[in-house]
Write an enzyme that holds these catalytic residues in place. Structure first.
Site, mmCIF file in Angstrom:
data_model
loop_
_atom_site.group_PDB
_atom_site.id
_atom_site.type_symbol
_atom_site.label_atom_id
_atom_site.label_comp_id
_atom_site.label_asym_id
_atom_site.label_seq_id
_atom_site.Cartn_x
_atom_site.Cartn_y
_atom_site.Cartn_z
ATOM 1 N N ASN A 51 -10.700 -4.229 -1.160
ATOM 2 C CA ASN A 51 -10.535 -3.110 -2.100
ATOM 3 C C ASN A 51 -9.547 -3.441 -3.203
ATOM 4 O O ASN A 51 -8.796 -4.412 -3.089
ATOM 5 C CB ASN A 51 -10.022 -1.889 -1.322
ATOM 6 N N CYS B 273 -19.197 -1.491 0.433
ATOM 7 C CA CYS B 273 -18.261 -0.466 0.904
ATOM 8 C C CYS B 273 -18.908 0.236 2.078
ATOM 9 O O CYS B 273 -20.113 0.508 2.065
ATOM 10 C CB CYS B 273 -17.996 0.516 -0.227
ATOM 11 N N ASP B 274 -18.102 0.524 3.087
ATOM 12 C CA ASP B 274 -18.674 1.176 4.267
ATOM 13 C C ASP B 274 -18.740 2.695 4.151
ATOM 14 O O ASP B 274 -19.246 3.364 5.053
ATOM 15 C CB ASP B 274 -17.905 0.765 5.535
ATOM 16 N N TYR C 186 -14.455 10.366 -1.727
ATOM 17 C CA TYR C 186 -13.358 9.985 -2.629
ATOM 18 C C TYR C 186 -13.345 10.806 -3.917
ATOM 19 O O TYR C 186 -12.348 10.793 -4.641
ATOM 20 C CB TYR C 186 -13.424 8.487 -2.957
ATOM 21 N N ARG D 210 0.850 -1.204 0.000
ATOM 22 C CA ARG D 210 0.000 0.000 0.000
ATOM 23 C C ARG D 210 0.885 1.253 0.000
ATOM 24 O O ARG D 210 0.603 2.229 -0.696
ATOM 25 C CB ARG D 210 -0.923 0.007 1.226
ATOM 26 N N HIS E 251 -16.659 4.360 -4.553
ATOM 27 C CA HIS E 251 -15.767 5.505 -4.295
ATOM 28 C C HIS E 251 -15.892 6.562 -5.395
ATOM 29 O O HIS E 251 -14.920 7.265 -5.712
ATOM 30 C CB HIS E 251 -14.300 5.050 -4.139
ATOM 31 N N ARG F 133 -0.757 7.958 3.874
ATOM 32 C CA ARG F 133 -1.788 7.345 4.712
ATOM 33 C C ARG F 133 -1.344 5.947 5.195
ATOM 34 O O ARG F 133 -1.622 5.571 6.327
ATOM 35 C CB ARG F 133 -3.099 7.250 3.907
HETATM 36 P P1 NAD Z 1 -4.720 -5.589 6.736
HETATM 37 O O1 NAD Z 1 -3.512 -5.806 5.926
HETATM 38 O O2 NAD Z 1 -4.599 -5.172 8.149
HETATM 39 O O3 NAD Z 1 -5.616 -6.904 6.737
HETATM 40 C C1 NAD Z 1 -5.723 -7.779 5.678
HETATM 41 C C2 NAD Z 1 -5.443 -9.197 6.131
HETATM 42 O O4 NAD Z 1 -5.661 -10.059 5.020
HETATM 43 C C3 NAD Z 1 -4.001 -9.423 6.592
HETATM 44 O O5 NAD Z 1 -3.975 -10.009 7.864
HETATM 45 C C4 NAD Z 1 -3.433 -10.366 5.526
HETATM 46 O O6 NAD Z 1 -2.486 -11.261 6.030
HETATM 47 C C5 NAD Z 1 -4.675 -11.061 5.029
HETATM 48 N N1 NAD Z 1 -4.596 -11.639 3.692
HETATM 49 C C6 NAD Z 1 -3.920 -11.198 2.617
HETATM 50 N N2 NAD Z 1 -4.131 -12.011 1.571
HETATM 51 C C7 NAD Z 1 -4.981 -12.987 1.988
HETATM 52 C C8 NAD Z 1 -5.578 -14.117 1.359
HETATM 53 N N3 NAD Z 1 -5.342 -14.400 0.077
HETATM 54 N N4 NAD Z 1 -6.385 -14.895 2.087
HETATM 55 C C9 NAD Z 1 -6.610 -14.635 3.384
HETATM 56 N N5 NAD Z 1 -6.087 -13.576 4.039
HETATM 57 C C10 NAD Z 1 -5.275 -12.762 3.335
HETATM 58 O O7 NAD Z 1 -5.616 -4.542 5.921
HETATM 59 P P2 NAD Z 1 -6.847 -3.684 6.409
HETATM 60 O O8 NAD Z 1 -6.514 -2.248 6.304
HETATM 61 O O9 NAD Z 1 -7.329 -4.157 7.689
HETATM 62 O O10 NAD Z 1 -7.915 -3.961 5.287
HETATM 63 C C11 NAD Z 1 -8.399 -5.242 4.923
HETATM 64 C C12 NAD Z 1 -9.163 -5.154 3.632
HETATM 65 O O11 NAD Z 1 -10.422 -4.538 3.807
HETATM 66 C C13 NAD Z 1 -8.466 -4.321 2.551
HETATM 67 O O12 NAD Z 1 -8.737 -4.860 1.274
HETATM 68 C C14 NAD Z 1 -9.138 -2.985 2.684
HETATM 69 O O13 NAD Z 1 -8.969 -2.209 1.547
HETATM 70 C C15 NAD Z 1 -10.541 -3.446 2.904
HETATM 71 N N6 NAD Z 1 -11.480 -2.459 3.448
HETATM 72 C C16 NAD Z 1 -12.545 -2.171 2.685
HETATM 73 C C17 NAD Z 1 -13.483 -1.305 3.111
HETATM 74 C C18 NAD Z 1 -14.631 -0.984 2.223
HETATM 75 O O14 NAD Z 1 -15.362 -0.072 2.473
HETATM 76 N N7 NAD Z 1 -14.859 -1.718 1.122
HETATM 77 C C19 NAD Z 1 -13.339 -0.703 4.360
HETATM 78 C C20 NAD Z 1 -12.232 -1.028 5.142
HETATM 79 C C21 NAD Z 1 -11.311 -1.931 4.683
HETATM 80 C C1 G6P Z 2 -13.285 3.949 3.947
HETATM 81 C C2 G6P Z 2 -13.409 3.254 2.618
HETATM 82 C C3 G6P Z 2 -12.671 1.967 2.578
HETATM 83 C C4 G6P Z 2 -11.247 2.144 3.082
HETATM 84 C C5 G6P Z 2 -11.332 2.698 4.473
HETATM 85 C C6 G6P Z 2 -10.078 2.787 5.300
HETATM 86 O O1 G6P Z 2 -14.058 3.344 4.908
HETATM 87 O O2 G6P Z 2 -14.721 3.008 2.253
HETATM 88 O O3 G6P Z 2 -12.749 1.419 1.308
HETATM 89 O O4 G6P Z 2 -10.581 0.917 3.073
HETATM 90 O O5 G6P Z 2 -11.942 3.958 4.374
HETATM 91 O O6 G6P Z 2 -9.145 3.661 4.911
HETATM 92 P P1 G6P Z 2 -7.806 3.817 5.773
HETATM 93 O O7 G6P Z 2 -7.045 4.814 4.998
HETATM 94 O O8 G6P Z 2 -8.214 4.300 7.118
HETATM 95 O O9 G6P Z 2 -7.165 2.460 5.796
HETATM 96 MN MN MN Z 3 -14.796 1.630 0.471
#
Ligand code: NAD
Ligand code: G6P
Ligand code: MN
Length: 441
Positions: free
Chosen positions: A148, A171-172, A263, A94, A201, A283
């Site tokens: 994501n 998406c949250d 976004y 990232r 987004h 970030r």
């Molecule tokens: P993070 O790196 O802390 O957590 C991700 C976890 O997934 C890690 O522990 C990693 O080891 C694991 N992982 C990676 N590849 C994997 C696989 N193939 N199978 C199983 N586990 C696997 O990241 P985070 O910031 O906590 O975010 C997690 C995910 O959620 C990201 O994709 C982030 O973008 C997404 N997210 C989406 C939203 C949304 O609104 N759509 C909101 C928040 C987070």
């Molecule tokens: C929002 C978005 C997510 C994103 C999250 C965390 O909730 O909808 O898609 O993953 O923000 O962003 P951050 O920069 O805090 O990891």
């Molecule tokens: Mn999102």
């Protein structure tokens, strides 16, 4: 009350403790029989898994809980819901997604612009594998995906699994925005009946009806123009998020018709936002020094003291609660309304049928029933079509291993525009993503 078997994929995510806490809070409305967490990273999974054991012992003792890094144990025939939040390449990648574009003078962001492109090209492979793994055992389980960049993941999964009607990308952020409106208006988020359209987004609220059918959007717009905009949980947010929410006032001043997703700042004001981003400290660094550190330190502390009482590991309630109320609505055929990502198929009249759009839908046991949006105005249509073409070309670049399509995608992206710059950024991203991307020829 029927009980469900749930698998969390990405059990070591920084968001997992919040989700686990929501599972405890909502045990009376979403009843779980067995909960399993899976991650590829043993250390992360163990820390959060051991924390979870203590939490559940105290708050959800009858829950059958386990965690694993072994796929064989995780994917079983009796799964009902698979909640996915994985991050291929972790925070170190990232950081690259954000820093490489910034070093070349363009927006560096996790899901928007070239950073989102790079992340998307990494996420597709693991997400496709995940869907295959789930379906090899559980044909009917619902896959609720947060991973994501959700827009690109949704587009890729729709193309690769067109017949699979039980994958729902969510998406949250619309939920965060609705909660923020709720705090401003002093109203409960669940009392809103929102109209929303766009891509993930990349969208707008056009109306925000209350229970009596009054549209609160004009009042809300006036309040934002008068006194600015903050997230519902602003007391807990990092500075960069407060600045992001504050930009909503500017967007509404320039384009007052609708209320924008935060976004959109990256696409509408790339020059202005670029000035605020620090290429040396992005970030990703803020998250690694903040949320990630806090979450893992707190889980370890709980494990050490053996109790989760007085633990403050949860940040942003919206994230964990949202995926669970979505699951509840499907599980018990409640038909509640949420903003989710769906194949357009005519929901928005004047956009391509195959676009994955973000809109309001009633969620039932038989899937989402979207509400028609009708025609959207030329300005928004133009913006969305450009962004959709970028997303489509990104997925095609991945599937075909096409350098040309990748270059076209980045050239179309509003955060870049110049083809020369697009090539420069693409070449640098290829170099950094050698271990993850297919070869682009
Ligand atoms: P993070 O790196 O802390 O957590 C991700 C976890 O997934 C890690 O522990 C990693 O080891 C694991 N992982 C990676 N590849 C994997 C696989 N193939 N199978 C199983 N586990 C696997 O990241 P985070 O910031 O906590 O975010 C997690 C995910 O959620 C990201 O994709 C982030 O973008 C997404 N997210 C989406 C939203 C949304 O609104 N759509 C909101 C928040 C987070
Ligand atoms: C929002 C978005 C997510 C994103 C999250 C965390 O909730 O909808 O898609 O993953 O923000 O962003 P951050 O920069 O805090 O990891
Ligand atoms: Mn999102």
């Amino acid at each position: 009350m029927r009980k469900f078997n749930v698998l969390i994929v990405g059990g070591g995510s920084t968001w997992t403790p919040g989700l686990l806490k929501s599972i405890c809070v909502r045990q009376k409305t979403f009843s779980i029989n067995r909960l399993v967490m899976l991650d590829v990273n043993e250390e992360r999974q163990k820390t959060i898994g051991e924390f979870a054991k203590i939490l559940f012992k105290e708050e959800y003792p009858e829950l059958d809980f386990s965690y694993t890094t072994n796929k064989e144990e995780a994917f079983t025939e009796d799964l009902d819901f698979v909640l996915v939040q994985m991050r291929t390449g972790g925070y170190s990648m990232r950081e690259q997604d954000e820093k490489i574009p910034l070093s070349l003078g363009v927006i560096g962001q996790e899901t928007c612009g070239p950073g989102g492109f790079a992340y998307g090209m990494r996420s597709i492979k693991d997400m496709v594998e995940l869907v295959k793994d789930v379906r090899s055992k559980a044909k009917d389980a619902w896959i609720l995906n947060y991973t994501n960049p959700a827009a690109i993941v949704a587009d890729a999964l729709q193309r690769i699994f067109p017949e699979d009607k039980k994958i729902l990308n969510i998406c949250d952020q619309p939920e965060n925005l609705l909660r923020s409106y709720g705090r401003l208006l002093n109203m409960d988020t669940r009392d809103f009946d929102p109209v929303y359209f766009g891509l993930n987004h990349f969208g707008w609220f056009t109306n925000l009806y209350d229970q009596e059918g009054n549209d609160l959007l004009p009042k809300l717009r006036d309040m934002i123009l008068e006194s600015g905009f903050r997230p519902v949980d602003y007391e807990q947010r990092d500075k960069s998020w407060l600045e992001t929410y504050a930009m909503v006032e500017q967007i509404v001043r320039d384009f007052p018709d609708y209320l924008p997703n935060t976004y959109l700042q990256y696409y509408l004001y790339p020059d202005k936002v670029l000035k605020k981003l620090n290429p040396e400290h992005t970030r990703a660094n803020e998250v690694m020094e903040g949320r990630e550190k806090r979450v893992f330190e707190e889980c370890k502390r709980v494990i050490e003291v053996g109790t989760s009482k007085d633990s403050h590991v949860v940040h942003n309630d919206a994230h964990g609660e949202f995926i669970l109320i979505v699951a509840e609505s499907i599980a018990y055929n409640k038909g509640d309304n949420f903003v989710v990502i769906l194949k357009n198929d005519g929901i928005i009249d004047n956009l391509p049928k195959d676009a994955m759009v973000e809109v309001a839908a009633s969620l039932t046991a038989n899937g989402p029933r979207p509400y028609a949006v009708g025609e959207i105005p030329t300005f928004h249509k133009g913006l969305i079509e450009g962004q959709f073409a970028y997303e489509k070309l990104t997925v095609e670049a991945y599937l075909e291993g096409s350098y040309q399509k990748a270059l076209q995608a980045l050239t179309l992206n509003r955060t870049i525009v110049s083809a020369g710059k697009a090539r420069e950024v693409l070449d640098a991203l290829i170099e950094a993503n050698k271990d993850f991307w297919p070869e682009l020829k």
